[in-house]
Design a protein around this motif. Sequence first.
Motif, PDB file in Angstrom:
ATOM      1  N   ALA A  66     -17.253 -15.259 -22.400  1.00 45.97           N
ATOM      2  CA  ALA A  66     -17.781 -13.976 -21.945  1.00 45.97           C
ATOM      3  C   ALA A  66     -19.057 -14.159 -21.130  1.00 45.97           C
ATOM      4  O   ALA A  66     -19.270 -13.483 -20.120  1.00 45.97           O
ATOM      5  CB  ALA A  66     -18.031 -13.061 -23.143  1.00 45.97           C
ATOM      6  N   ALA A 114     -18.160 -15.389 -17.749  1.00 49.56           N
ATOM      7  CA  ALA A 114     -17.589 -14.279 -16.979  1.00 49.56           C
ATOM      8  C   ALA A 114     -18.689 -13.378 -16.434  1.00 49.56           C
ATOM      9  O   ALA A 114     -18.657 -12.951 -15.268  1.00 49.56           O
ATOM     10  CB  ALA A 114     -16.630 -13.480 -17.856  1.00 49.56           C
ATOM     11  N   LEU A 157      -9.005 -17.078 -16.289  1.00 52.46           N
ATOM     12  CA  LEU A 157      -9.094 -17.800 -17.549  1.00 52.46           C
ATOM     13  C   LEU A 157      -7.983 -18.843 -17.590  1.00 52.46           C
ATOM     14  O   LEU A 157      -6.817 -18.522 -17.350  1.00 52.46           O
ATOM     15  CB  LEU A 157      -8.957 -16.832 -18.727  1.00 52.46           C
ATOM     16  N   CYS A 185     -14.532 -10.904 -22.416  1.00 56.99           N
ATOM     17  CA  CYS A 185     -14.811 -10.960 -20.972  1.00 56.99           C
ATOM     18  C   CYS A 185     -14.765  -9.566 -20.361  1.00 56.99           C
ATOM     19  O   CYS A 185     -15.607  -9.222 -19.519  1.00 56.99           O
ATOM     20  CB  CYS A 185     -13.814 -11.886 -20.277  1.00 56.99           C
ATOM     21  N   ILE A 217      -9.526  -9.672 -13.960  1.00 59.90           N
ATOM     22  CA  ILE A 217      -9.329 -10.803 -14.863  1.00 59.90           C
ATOM     23  C   ILE A 217      -7.912 -11.330 -14.667  1.00 59.90           C
ATOM     24  O   ILE A 217      -6.932 -10.603 -14.859  1.00 59.90           O
ATOM     25  CB  ILE A 217      -9.544 -10.406 -16.331  1.00 59.90           C
TER      26      ILE A 217
END
Length: 346
Positions: free
Chosen positions: A132, A135, A148, A189, A199
């Motif tokens: 996180a 990110a 990811l 995230c 994402i």
Amino acid sequence: MTYAQSVQSLFKPFTFGKITLSSRIVMAPMTRQFSPDGVPGSDVADYYRRRAENGVGLIVTEGTVVQHPDASNQGNVPHLYGEAALGGWANVVTAVHEAGGRIIPQIWHMGARGHVGDYSESDIASIVQSFAQSALEAKRLGFDGIELHGAHGYLIDQFFWEKTNPRTDSYGGDMVARTRFAVEIIEACRRAVGPEFPIVLRFSQWKATDYTAKLAESPAELEKFLAPLVDAGVDMFHCSTRRFWEPEFEGSDLNLAGWTKKLTGKPTITVGSVGLDGDFTSLFTEGKGANHAKIDGLIERLEREEFDLVAVGRALLVDPAWASKIRDGRTAELIPFTSEAVKTLY
């Protein structure tokens, strides 16, 4: 149909969230170990800029590791934490944006030293937070999203796969239970970057130690696996295969990206030996390289909307202008993949 018309679908813009890509070509993430002590320098910025200015719509960086003791055992793999590394990535982002491209970092943890059962719940919570934090840093630096790395037997995938996840608590068990670690990372995230920052999750069936491995043996199992990841906040799936043209399941020509899009409704990226005349794993046998290959079948699948974007790895690694040469019909100028060519064109 003329050549220009046949490749046009590769160069149509694609809107993803609030960003628009200039083409459907994605630079696949490829580890290079060119960042001493984890810090990307001006050479790394130039490396990515050259691809962006030659028609690549989206660059996914090489894997960037999170701040955790087990995250990497390679000193020259870039970090996505620490003032020096983040400053280097800021320069990369600026260079790519100035060239008209878009760029997202692939956020990575290479895996447990033993197996995932060695991690306590407090260890897991720490790793989730490290993802996180990276990110959040990516958003602060101006990246256009994050990816990811949940493929190829690395940490997230070690939790996914029953052969590497022996846990008997809530992080192990059946297929859905084994997605919990990834779900917590995705959710963390998402909280860090907000609702509109893209994402992407890269996943694979195959592992570096087992090319025949399967997380899901059927479309029904794949749907069960993907559902919690979608619910957690994945906006796009990057579906890693060794050969993009191979069907994922019997009874259908759809590849992994095709099935993933059909089952989730989410955009997908296909990847796997695009632009090469042999699958990528054979390129590492002694003395072997690969010539460029025709991409007619790839274009036909893209036009059928089986998937949305096409990731190109080694063809782009060796030839920064691969995309523009394909666009302009300069196929005679394409550079074959060889280890010597790679050394001269990084």
